[in-house]
Every structure is written in structure tokens, then in C-alpha cells.
Design a protein around this motif. Structure first.
Motif, short mmCIF file in Angstrom:
data_model
loop_
_atom_site.label_atom_id
_atom_site.label_comp_id
_atom_site.label_asym_id
_atom_site.label_seq_id
_atom_site.Cartn_x
_atom_site.Cartn_y
_atom_site.Cartn_z
N LEU A 206 0.81 -1.22 0.00
CA LEU A 206 0.00 0.00 0.00
C LEU A 206 0.85 1.27 0.00
O LEU A 206 0.35 2.34 -0.36
N ALA A 207 2.10 1.16 0.41
CA ALA A 207 2.99 2.32 0.39
C ALA A 207 3.52 2.60 -1.02
O ALA A 207 4.03 3.69 -1.27
N ASP A 208 3.39 1.64 -1.92
CA ASP A 208 3.86 1.80 -3.29
C ASP A 208 2.89 2.71 -4.05
O ASP A 208 1.71 2.36 -4.20
N PRO A 209 3.33 3.86 -4.52
CA PRO A 209 2.44 4.80 -5.22
C PRO A 209 1.73 4.17 -6.41
O PRO A 209 0.59 4.52 -6.71
N ASN A 210 2.39 3.26 -7.11
CA ASN A 210 1.77 2.62 -8.26
C ASN A 210 0.55 1.80 -7.86
O ASN A 210 -0.48 1.82 -8.53
N ASN A 211 0.66 1.06 -6.75
CA ASN A 211 -0.48 0.28 -6.28
C ASN A 211 -1.59 1.17 -5.77
O ASN A 211 -2.78 0.87 -5.97
N ASN A 212 -1.26 2.27 -5.14
CA ASN A 212 -2.26 3.19 -4.62
C ASN A 212 -3.05 3.82 -5.77
O ASN A 212 -4.27 3.99 -5.70
N THR A 213 -2.36 4.15 -6.86
CA THR A 213 -3.03 4.71 -8.04
C THR A 213 -4.01 3.72 -8.64
O THR A 213 -5.14 4.06 -9.00
N LYS A 214 -3.62 2.45 -8.71
CA LYS A 214 -4.50 1.40 -9.23
C LYS A 214 -5.76 1.30 -8.38
O LYS A 214 -6.86 1.16 -8.89
N GLN A 215 -5.58 1.37 -7.06
CA GLN A 215 -6.72 1.26 -6.15
C GLN A 215 -7.69 2.42 -6.37
O GLN A 215 -8.90 2.23 -6.45
N GLN A 216 -7.17 3.63 -6.48
CA GLN A 216 -8.02 4.80 -6.67
C GLN A 216 -8.75 4.74 -8.01
O GLN A 216 -9.91 5.14 -8.11
#
Length: 226
Positions: A206-216
Motif C-alpha cells: 500500500l505504500a507503493d504509489p503505483n499500487n495506490n493509483t490502481k486502487q483509486q
């Protein structure tokens, strides 16, 4: 009742407080190696400031994860079906930790478990799965399917105590080999050997910005459809 596992040395969380949905057995015959992992999960979440959301069971992995969180002053949310409410105030099958402290119970309604399953994951950042039976598998695979086809992007990690979830890992590998999956097995489910490693992985993911962008993006797409 078994004694609580020995406390383990915990590192501080490197992320913001998270809401973690936890699945696991409710059987009173759950082996001690599984309940030890459950206690450690509750303890780890509490010490790192994360909320433990679960089915509020009084036995099995649910009992021990709640006890681990309770013993370490953690925030716990239990989701229980209305069929276990007696006279509007008493609870059948709910863990005693919900009688005190930083705990809350959410009551699900309906003629089946669909509303309860929805409330368990509502607002969750991730899902952790301890060993369990058909109820746990149902919860796990429903959310794994939803992640696979893009209804959510919450990371899902199975705590693979004593190789318990190896058959699930193998069936995903077989499905991938036979070209039955849209995404790689590692995207659908992740596996770790211990509770602390599972929480470490979630925090890192969850700290990985790429994964956070996918979630959003998934959340935004669903909102536009609705």
C-alpha cells in the motif's frame, strides 16, 4: 481455553493506520498452530495502529485474533448477523472482548450472509486470511474473484501456516498454466508464512504509489458506473 502465545517483538508501522479485514476459522477445535498465528495477527495489527475487522467469533482463529488485538489495546470491529441478537442486547457467539474498550459491533441483516460479507470489507484497505473452513474459503474466493475481474484492488494475503493454503496456490498455478485466468496468480492472492510477514507485505504494497493509483482508479470507475 489455551494460554495466549508469548508476545513477540514488533516493529513500528511505516504506514498510516489501516483498516484490515481478517478472515479465519470459528471452530473450537482449531489447532494451536493456527490460533497462535491468529493471536499474533491481532497483536501485530494493534501494535502498529491498524484496525482489525472480523466476524467477532468466540472460538477458533477469530477468538485468538480478537484476544491478541484486545491484549494490546487495539481497535477491533466485529460484524455479526442479526440472527445472533437476543432480546436486542445479548449476543450469541460474539467474543467477550466486545463487551469493553475500543471495540464495536456492527449488525448485518438479511436472510443470508451477503450483507455481513459486504460490511466486513466496507472501507477496508486490505484482507488477511488465516486458516479456516468453508465459510473462510467462501469469503476469500468471493473477494479474490472480485479482485481478479476488477471490482476492487484491495490486496489479499493468505497466512500459509504449515502449508495450509498450498492447495489454493497450486490451483491458481494450474489455472494460469491452462490459460483460465485474466491476471497472474500473484496479483489475485499473495501468500506469507507468518502473520507479521503478511502485515509487512500489506504495508509495503500500500505504500507503493503505483499500487495506490490502481486502487483509486478502481474506486473511481465503480463510482462512475453507480
Amino acid at each position: 481455553m489455551e494460554a495466549n502465545p508469548e508476545p513477540t517483538q514488533q516493529k513500528a508501522s511505516s504506514t498510516k493506520p489501516l483498516r484490515i479485514c481478517c478472515y479465519g476459522s470459528s471452530s473450537s477445535h482449531t489447532p494451536s498452530r493456527y490460533t497462535a498465528a491468529a493471536y499474533n495477527l491481532g497483536q501485530t495489527l494493534a501494535l502498529r495502529g491498524h484496525t482489525c475487522v472480523n466476524g467477532a467469533g468466540a472460538s477458533g482463529c477469530m477468538e485468538y485474533m480478537n484476544r491478541g488485538a484486545h491484549d494490546n489495546n487495539g481497535h477491533i470491529v466485529g460484524v455479526i448477523h442479526e440472527k445472533f441478537v437476543v432480546d436486542g442486547s445479548d449476543w450469541l457467539g460474539a467474543n467477550s472482548v466486545f463487551d469493553e474498550g475500543n471495540r464495536s459491533l456492527v449488525v448485518a441483516k438479511g436472510n443470508d450472509l451477503q450483507e455481513r460479507k459486504r460490511l466486513l470489507v466496507e472501507g477496508a484497505d486490505a484482507i488477511v486470511v488465516l486458516p479456516g473452513g468453508p465459510g473462510t474459503w467462501d469469503e476469500l474466493w468471493e473477494m479474490a474473484c472480485a479482485r481478479h475481474i476488477g471490482f476492487h484492488s484491495m490486496p489479499i494475503v493468505c497466512i500459509n501456516v504449515d502449508g495450509y493454503y498450498e492447495p489454493f496456490r497450486e490451483i491458481l498455478k494450474r489455472a494460469h498454466k491452462d490459460e483460465l485466468l485474466y491476471k497472474h496468480p500473484s496479483y489475485i492472492l499473495h501468500f506469507e508464512e507468518t502473520s507479521e510477514a503478511a502485515v509487512d507485505w500489506i504495508e509495503k504494497y500500500l505504500a507503493d504509489p503505483n499500487n495506490n493509483t490502481k486502487q483509486q482508479n478502481v474506486i473511481k470507475r465503480r463510482s462512475s458506473i453507480l
